[in-house]
Design an enzyme around this catalytic site. Structure first.
Site, PDB file in Angstrom:
ATOM      1  N   CYS A 176       0.736  -1.414  -0.410  1.00 53.17           N
ATOM      2  CA  CYS A 176       0.160  -0.228  -0.308  1.00 53.17           C
ATOM      3  C   CYS A 176       0.874   1.130  -0.419  1.00 53.17           C
ATOM      4  O   CYS A 176      -0.012   1.949   0.333  1.00 53.17           O
ATOM      5  CB  CYS A 176      -0.828   0.048   1.199  1.00 53.17           C
ATOM      6  SG  CYS A 176      -1.704  -1.482   0.536  1.00 53.17           S
ATOM      7  N   HIS A 316      -1.982   8.902   5.064  1.00 52.24           N
ATOM      8  CA  HIS A 316      -2.269   7.600   5.220  1.00 52.24           C
ATOM      9  C   HIS A 316      -4.494   6.822   5.496  1.00 52.24           C
ATOM     10  O   HIS A 316      -4.358   6.535   4.855  1.00 52.24           O
ATOM     11  CB  HIS A 316      -0.852   6.711   5.518  1.00 52.24           C
ATOM     12  CG  HIS A 316      -1.450   4.875   4.730  1.00 52.24           C
ATOM     13  ND1 HIS A 316      -1.523   4.584   3.704  1.00 52.24           N
ATOM     14  CD2 HIS A 316      -1.765   3.770   5.280  1.00 52.24           C
ATOM     15  CE1 HIS A 316      -1.463   3.719   3.487  1.00 52.24           C
ATOM     16  NE2 HIS A 316      -1.893   3.192   4.460  1.00 52.24           N
ATOM     17  N   GLU A 327      -0.616   5.597  13.277  1.00 58.20           N
ATOM     18  CA  GLU A 327      -0.405   7.151  12.662  1.00 58.20           C
ATOM     19  C   GLU A 327      -0.270   8.375  13.371  1.00 58.20           C
ATOM     20  O   GLU A 327       0.560   9.260  13.361  1.00 58.20           O
ATOM     21  CB  GLU A 327      -0.790   7.037  10.917  1.00 58.20           C
ATOM     22  CG  GLU A 327      -0.798   8.255  10.238  1.00 58.20           C
ATOM     23  CD  GLU A 327      -1.480   8.540   8.874  1.00 58.20           C
ATOM     24  OE1 GLU A 327      -2.208   7.488   8.789  1.00 58.20           O
ATOM     25  OE2 GLU A 327      -1.318   9.375   7.642  1.00 58.20           O
ATOM     26  N   LYS A 348      -9.021   8.817   1.892  1.00 58.65           N
ATOM     27  CA  LYS A 348      -9.665   7.882   1.884  1.00 58.65           C
ATOM     28  C   LYS A 348     -11.123   7.797   2.409  1.00 58.65           C
ATOM     29  O   LYS A 348     -11.562   6.566   2.471  1.00 58.65           O
ATOM     30  CB  LYS A 348      -8.611   6.382   2.655  1.00 58.65           C
ATOM     31  CG  LYS A 348      -7.392   6.882   1.699  1.00 58.65           C
ATOM     32  CD  LYS A 348      -6.735   4.976   2.160  1.00 58.65           C
ATOM     33  CE  LYS A 348      -5.233   4.611   1.834  1.00 58.65           C
ATOM     34  NZ  LYS A 348      -4.540   6.058   2.209  1.00 58.65           N
ATOM     35  N   HIS A 353      -9.551   2.670  -0.190  1.00 57.82           N
ATOM     36  CA  HIS A 353      -7.621   3.306  -0.663  1.00 57.82           C
ATOM     37  C   HIS A 353      -7.788   1.856  -1.254  1.00 57.82           C
ATOM     38  O   HIS A 353      -8.108   1.407  -1.885  1.00 57.82           O
ATOM     39  CB  HIS A 353      -7.440   1.798   1.221  1.00 57.82           C
ATOM     40  CG  HIS A 353      -5.790   1.262   1.339  1.00 57.82           C
ATOM     41  ND1 HIS A 353      -5.161   2.085  -0.123  1.00 57.82           N
ATOM     42  CD2 HIS A 353      -5.332   1.433   1.886  1.00 57.82           C
ATOM     43  CE1 HIS A 353      -4.073   1.795   0.459  1.00 57.82           C
ATOM     44  NE2 HIS A 353      -3.979   1.473   2.213  1.00 57.82           N
ATOM     45  N   PHE A 412       1.412  -3.258   4.068  1.00 56.10           N
ATOM     46  CA  PHE A 412       1.804  -4.480   4.896  1.00 56.10           C
ATOM     47  C   PHE A 412       3.764  -5.027   4.162  1.00 56.10           C
ATOM     48  O   PHE A 412       3.760  -4.546   3.143  1.00 56.10           O
ATOM     49  CB  PHE A 412       1.347  -5.409   4.008  1.00 56.10           C
ATOM     50  CG  PHE A 412      -0.679  -5.737   4.626  1.00 56.10           C
ATOM     51  CD1 PHE A 412      -0.983  -5.079   5.457  1.00 56.10           C
ATOM     52  CD2 PHE A 412      -1.015  -6.614   3.688  1.00 56.10           C
ATOM     53  CE1 PHE A 412      -2.119  -5.342   6.334  1.00 56.10           C
ATOM     54  CE2 PHE A 412      -2.689  -6.989   4.785  1.00 56.10           C
ATOM     55  CZ  PHE A 412      -3.257  -6.065   5.593  1.00 56.10           C
TER      56      PHE A 412
END
Lengths: 426, 400
Positions: A176, A316, A327, A348, A353, A412
């Site tokens: 991502c 993010h 975050e 998002k 996402h 990830f």
């Protein structure tokens, strides 16, 4: 003649001279920006395939470019092409002519998908194990076009052909964070003086049934299916996962002096880039946030600025319990108490996402934020999380003078990538 | 370009584990491949040598979280770090940059097979597919399918935690990984890198993909140069190669010696119309000419056996030999197999190994194209043309 403009480390300045975007909100920068700043959601019920037995039945798919049956790599390519055409035109290069620079592409992993797998199976004989039979059928039919859809370099190779980019294209994945990594590779190549310009693209059209199920099995997706537009709620107390989505962002990066010399409009600069790998877990961040903190600090260092120079953070902000907490904690560690007064929002909340594309899509929106002096909101922010003390620009866009943006991307596999995007140097 | 040193090598293939095993196998007068012909008959593959995973991946929990290609790569990465003498060097590992070339997507063949059979009789196939996938897929399998999770596992197991990037795109990804690491080091954008890839050939799901492309070699294994008459084809090989790349200053400061010096890495692509790959190869050779030295360079080739590109590569190399630019050619892919993303890192590792031992490799080429082994090579050219796309070349020189 004036001295060539260099950054604080004596490196070439990397300008952005064009960008393009496609998301579930629409095609093109103008439509996306209008929707994004009016707080509109692009999340909807999945109609591409039946959703029986699925825990999550909503997504931010892009349904207006391709038929529902289109294989993911073909949709991924189409998204990339659409965004890239807009970026190249904005940068003032003639459509249809070779793009005079390198290509760096963030693309999702590919594989044979169920409709194709099933079609091969049905062509096979009816004795023996499935895969050996399918191999026999595949050898008989020799479907090279289908073979190319199983190749990880295929989408970028086709884009290299279409746009006539220079040299071998790079296809990359940092999960991502991929879109941000593509930008970093372009920035580094220009700083090395290897190329005057680079076309960088993050693209993802890979929402198919097994992809949704895989993320579901990791408990990563929101199951707030009843009201799709309200499901993505980054930084809210009741956030329950991300919304899988599609899109593409493309940017034309150029050596600032070369861009000026050809009379291009400078839309902004990529001032700092950084990455820091996490060694804690395959899907979770180190509890102390140290890799995320290091990525943010290194990006600021690379940009030659302190946290006080950042006027907006493009988060993010996935809307998963874990990401948003981590975050927020990491930003507090870097910015200190001052973080409470730095506006931060998550695109998002509206587009979901976009996975491989997210870093590039959000870099485009970061540039629009700077150029328009308007911060897109974090929508669906109705139940604040008391443990997150951030100014998330709740629900309504805000006018603000934004000159420098920190854009975060995490993925990830311990991927943490940060960009510092800034207005044209005065 | 400033040279870059190869200061650590991790190597695993069907020929063995580590440098000694590979040198011993390849420096025989007529080296022989290890081929598994029964398991996927009639399609041969080169199986990976048996590994004691605990030696490089101590925690069973980590081993369980990976599929075979990730275990193979994580293992070889550990070998490379140990070989470079930096295992456990927390300070260095925390700023070591990593570029991995990877595919991914290992499937659960059992689950696929049951679902495919069930779909034929299901009253509502779409609903059946959703239900079976939701119930039967292992949650952790996804993590073995993501391309960047080899790099992720290397970070977790070996603590390599500078930047982490994964390049995709078959053979070309392996070329680009080494090329970009080299360029970054040479330009000061990094000092020490771990670069490599792993490929698990022992998968029937990738044999299916190869069959779709008409690239699956059937029947007894033969060297790559002799496959064209039979339509060409790949015999894939399980393999992993990881390199520690360093700037000479960084290596000297910690007392590390190079196996070889990487003088240049070049890449390009084309649509593979006849002669296009040759044009790219020619252009690369022109660029490298000032570095080739004054006697013919030995060549390590990554020819895959795919037709017609393997024949075009043979003609290209034969032309260079006629011009006196190259000497013996060794398609080491005849011995270790085609390894997709892992091919180029493995070939560069094997070239560095030959330079460090002062001897080139033997050959069992029935076409006699490969030529006599000759004296100790001073330079080795690695030529890696992907089976479908991508033309890569590296030039290595012996350490001073």
């Amino acid at each position: 003649m004036a001295e060539p403009l260099k950054d604080h480390s004596g490196r070439p300045v990397v300008a952005v001279t064009g960008y393009g975007v496609v998301t579930s909100l629409g095609q093109g920068v103008a439509d996306n920006w209008a929707a994004l700043t009016s707080g509109r959601s692009g999340i909807h019920r999945i109609t591409r395939f039946p959703t029986d037995h699925l825990r999550t039945t909503i997504a931010g798919t892009v349904d207006f470019l391709c038929d529902p049956e289109t294989p993911s790599p073909v949709r991924t390519e189409r998204l990339a092409q659409t965004a890239a055409e807009e970026a190249i035109a904005m940068a003032g290069f003639e459509p249809g002519r070779s793009f005079p620079g390198m290509l760096f592409m963030a693309v999702p992993p590919v594989e044979l998908e169920w409709p194709a797998r099933r079609a091969i199976y049905r062509q096979a004989g009816d004795t023996g194990d499935a895969y050996p039979r399918m191999i026999e059928a595949a050898l008989r039919h020799n479907d090279r076009a289908l073979y190319e859809l199983t190749l990880y370099g295929n989408v970028a190779d086709r884009m290299a052909d279409r746009f006539g980019t220079r040299g071998a294209p790079i296809s990359l994945s940092t999960a991502c964070a991929s879109g941000a990594t593509a930008i970093q590779l372009g920035v580094e190549a220009i700083r090395r003086g290897e190329t005057d310009r680079a076309l960088v693209i993050g693209t993802d059209g890979s929402v198919q049934v097994e992809a949704v199920i895989r993320f579901s099995l990791l408990s990563a997706l929101s199951t707030a299916n009843d009201d799709p537009a309200a499901a993505s709620k980054p930084f809210s107390k009741n956030r329950d996962g991300f919304i899988i989505a599609e899109g593409a962002g493309a940017l034309v990066l150029e050596d600032y002096e070369r861009a000026k010399a050809r009379g291009a409009t400078i839309l902004g600069v990529i001032r700092g880039v950084a990455e820091k790998a996490d060694d804690f877990h395959r899907t979770r961040s180190k509890p102390d946030g140290s890799p995320v903190i290091a990525a943010i600090r290194q990006a600021l260092d690379d940009a030659g600025v302190g946290p006080e120079a950042i006027s907006y953070i493009n988060a993010h902000g996935t809307s998963t319990p874990e990401n948003d907490k981590m975050e927020a904690m990491s930003l507090e560690a870097v910015f200190g108490p001052a973080i409470a007064s730095v506006p931060i929002s998550s695109n998002k909340s509206m587009i979901g996402h976009t996975l491989t594309a997210a870093g590039a899509v959000e870099a485009v929106f970061s540039l629009e934020t700077i150029r328009n002096g308007l911060i897109p909101p974090t929508i669906n922010h109705n139940v604040p999380d008391p443990s997150i003390q951030l100014d998330v620009v709740p629900n309504v866009a805000r006018a603000a003078n934004v000159s420098m943006v920190l854009s975060n991307s995490f993925g990830f596999g311990g991927q943490n990538a940060c960009l510092v995007v800034a207005a044209e140097p005065a | 370009m400033t040279e870059v040193w190869i200061t650590g090598i991790g190597l695993v293939s069907s020929l063995g584990e580590g440098l000694d095993a590979h040198f011993e196998a390849l420096s025989a007068t007529a080296p022989q491949p290890v081929v598994e012909e029964a398991r996927f008959a009639p399609y041969p593959v080169h199986p990976v040598v048996r590994l004691e995973l605990d030696k490089q991946i101590p925690r069973k929990a980590d081993q369980r979280q990976m599929e075979p290609w990730q275990r193979l790569g994580t293992y070889a990465a550990g070998l490379a770090l140990a070989d470079a003498g930096i295992t456990g060097n927390a300070e260095l590992l925390s700023r070591m940059d990593m570029i991995v070339a990877a595919g991914g997507g290992e499937r659960d063949v059992e689950v696929d097979s049951q679902i495919l059979a069930g779909l034929e009789t299901a009253a509502d196939p779409d609903s059946f597919l959703n239900e079976r996938l939701s119930n039967d897929l292992r949650p952790t399998l996804f993590l073995a399918q993501l391309s960047n999770l080899l790099a992720g596992n290397i970070s977790i197991v070996h603590k390599v935690t500078g930047s982490s990037r994964t390049f995709m795109g078959e053979e070309l990804a392996g070329v680009s990984a080494i090329e970009i690491a080299t360029r970054r080091i040479a330009s000061g954008q990094g000092e020490v890198f771990l670069v490599g890839a792993a490929y698990n050939a022992e998968r029937i799901d990738v044999l299916l993909n190869l069959a779709l492309g008409g690239h699956l070699w059937k029947g007894a294994h033969v060297p790559v140069w002799t496959r064209e008459g039979e339509g060409g084809g790949l015999v894939t090989g399980s393999m992993s190669g990881f390199l520690v790349l360093e700037s000479p200053d960084h290596a000297k400061a910690r007392g590390a010696k190079p196996y070889a010096r990487l003088l240049s890495v070049l890449s390009d692509r084309c649509r593979r119309a006849p002669g296009e790959a040759t044009e790219n190869g020619r252009r690369a050779i022109e660029t490298l000419k000032p570095l080739l030295g004054d006697r013919p360079v030995a060549v390590v080739s990554g020819a895959t056996g795919a037709a017609p590109i393997t024949g075009e590569e043979r003609d290209f190399l034969a032309g260079l030999r006629e011009e006196g630019l190259v000497g013996p050619v060794r398609a080491l892919t005849s011995l270790v197999g085609a390894g997709y993303d892992a091919t180029f890192p493995v070939l560069v590792a094997l070239a560095a190994l030959a330079l460090s031992r002062g001897a080139f490799y033997g050959s069992d080429d029935p076409t006699a194209f490969e030529g006599e082994t000759g004296d100790a090579p001073e330079r080795i050219l690695v030529n890696c043309w992907g089976h479908w796309r991508g033309e890569g070349m590296a030039l290595l020189a012996a350490a001073d």
